[in-house]
Design an enzyme around this catalytic site. Structure first.
Site, PDB file in Angstrom:
ATOM      1  NE  ARG A 124      -4.363  -1.677   1.453  1.00 50.16           N
ATOM      2  CZ  ARG A 124      -5.363  -2.056   2.225  1.00 50.16           C
ATOM      3  NH1 ARG A 124      -5.275  -1.976   3.525  1.00 50.16           N
ATOM      4  NH2 ARG A 124      -6.475  -2.519   1.680  1.00 50.16           N
ATOM      5  CD  GLN A 129      -2.813   5.917  -3.645  1.00 45.51           C
ATOM      6  OE1 GLN A 129      -3.114   6.646  -4.589  1.00 45.51           O
ATOM      7  NE2 GLN A 129      -2.779   6.350  -2.399  1.00 45.51           N
ATOM      8  CG  ASP A 132      -4.806  -1.451  -2.439  1.00 44.30           C
ATOM      9  OD1 ASP A 132      -5.074  -2.646  -2.172  1.00 44.30           O
ATOM     10  OD2 ASP A 132      -4.758  -0.558  -1.574  1.00 44.30           O
ATOM     11  CB  SER A 135      -8.112  -0.392  -1.675  1.00 42.81           C
ATOM     12  OG  SER A 135      -7.193  -0.245  -0.615  1.00 42.81           O
ATOM     13  CE1 TYR A 232      -3.691  -4.526   5.594  1.00 49.20           C
ATOM     14  CE2 TYR A 232      -1.350  -4.017   5.455  1.00 49.20           C
ATOM     15  CZ  TYR A 232      -2.533  -4.400   4.848  1.00 49.20           C
ATOM     16  OH  TYR A 232      -2.563  -4.642   3.497  1.00 49.20           O
TER      17      TYR A 232
END
Length: 377
Positions: A124, A129, A132, A135, A232
């Site tokens: 991440r 992005q 990802d 997500s 996280y």
């Protein structure tokens, strides 16, 4: 023939998503690849074979002819044994491998001398992005969790003032404020619910409040240091868990709907709601457990079932919530894959650089070995 990219139909039970769309077929062709798609690949996402053909892909009749000579293979879930046996040595596979749990799949790919990337391991970082998948899929899972809750709940979400009286708004509590949790908050708010949320990561408090929801947590020193560098949640001490359980337990008792989203990479999902807490909830209340495939956040929940408890609470344990909004989930996932493929190709030929920080983080098997430390261990 040049560089070839193959996409096969998903065969895992309940998987409706696909790894390519007509738009990403065009993008892959622009990279210099020839794209072959197995017939029926897009059926679960309402994409006809003719649309793939119109985008420039070859539609193959079966798995073996699709994979024959393929340099890169795109999947949603890890390949089946039949698919792995059809791969040429040195082929590259991109999929959500679920590598911590699907050990047999990983070993089979290693034994076939395939370079396999687990899309769930894409780091991440800003540059990644667009790749990802966690997500992109969690965002849709959070949305769908609220829709599932609304369908199961026997009342409306918004306050409604009518000539016959006022209908009170639903109270929704979201546990775990990652991408899925934030989307669940936003969706429940759009539907008119009164929303609250909790998470052990202090950075989420401002995010929750910015969406118009109330934040709930034991905000002690452990809470202030409860987030990893990767964003996280850290596992919390038994002492903190006990304090948080008292606070959330009292709150849960008053809620109409609870949505749980807590996952810790490489571990079983933490239990957030005990059977005793479920027993305090009102008849007709609904819990949606987004972590059910990893063991679940709710005691008494069962995978692929809606359990009704003796006190009339429904625990919704549907697997693969993104697959329940398959067309959008496939579109986003296919774009994630297309962007990742862009790291593998230079001037129309494979240029595999395993020192690239994204590829290095995501590679699981290479050169006949399992190379990811977390999976290998």
């Amino acid at each position: 023939m040049g560089l070839t990219i193959a996409v096969t139909r998903e065969r895992r039970e309940g998987e409706t998503r696909c790894a390519v769309t007509p738009d990403t077929v065009k993008a892959l062709i622009k990279l210099g690849a020839v794209v072959t798609v197995e017939a029926g690949t897009g059926a679960g996402s309402y994409i006809p074979d003719a649309d793939y053909a119109a985008a420039g892909a070859t539609v193959a009749a079966d798995t073996r002819s699709t994979l024959e000579g393929a340099d890169i293979v795109l999947k949603v879930r890890g390949p089946t044994a039949q698919e792995t046996s059809a791969l040429k040595p040195g082929a590259i596979v991109l999929a959500m491998l679920d590598a911590y749990r699907e050990k047999e799949t990983v070993q089979a790919l290693s034994g076939a001398n395939v370079t396999a990337f687990a899309m769930e391991f894409v780091p991440r970082i800003t540059r990644a992005q667009v790749m990802d998948v966690l997500s992109s899929q969690a965002n849709l899972a959070g949305y769908r969790a609220v829709i599932e809750a609304a369908a199961a709940y026997g009342k409306g979400f918004p306050m409604m003032m009518t000539a016959a009286g006022t209908v009170a708004p639903a109270k929704v509590f979201v546990m775990g404020v990652g991408v899925a949790g934030l989307q669940a908050i936003a969706t429940a708010r759009r539907l008119g619910a009164v929303v609250s949320a909790t998470d052990v990561r202090p950075a989420t408090k401002e995010q929750v409040e910015s969406l118009g929801a109330k934040f709930l947590a034991v905000e002690d020193d452990e809470f202030k240091n409860a987030q990893t560098a990767g964003g996280y949640a850290k596992p919390m001490s038994p002492e903190y868990q006990a304090k948080q359980a008292v606070l959330t337990g009292e709150h849960i008792r008053k809620q109409d709907i609870v949505i749980t989203t807590a996952l810790i990479p490489g571990r079983a999902a933490p239990v957030l709601i005990t059977a005793d807490q479920v027993a305090t909830m009102k008849p007709g209340s609904v819990i949606v457990d987004l972590a059910i495939e990893n063991g679940g956040n709710v005691e008494g929940g069962r995978l692929n079932e809606v359990v009704t408890t003796p006190n009339g609470v429904q625990i919704v344990g549907h697997a693969n919530l993104p697959g329940r909004i398959a067309a959008d989930a496939s579109a986003l996932y296919a774009r994630n894959l297309s962007a990742f493929v862009g790291l593998l190709i230079r001037d129309g030929v494979l240029a595999l650089d395993l020192e690239d920080e994204i590829l290095k983080a995501a590679v699981v098997t290479h050169g006949g070995a399992v190379v990811h430390e977390g999976v290998r261990g």
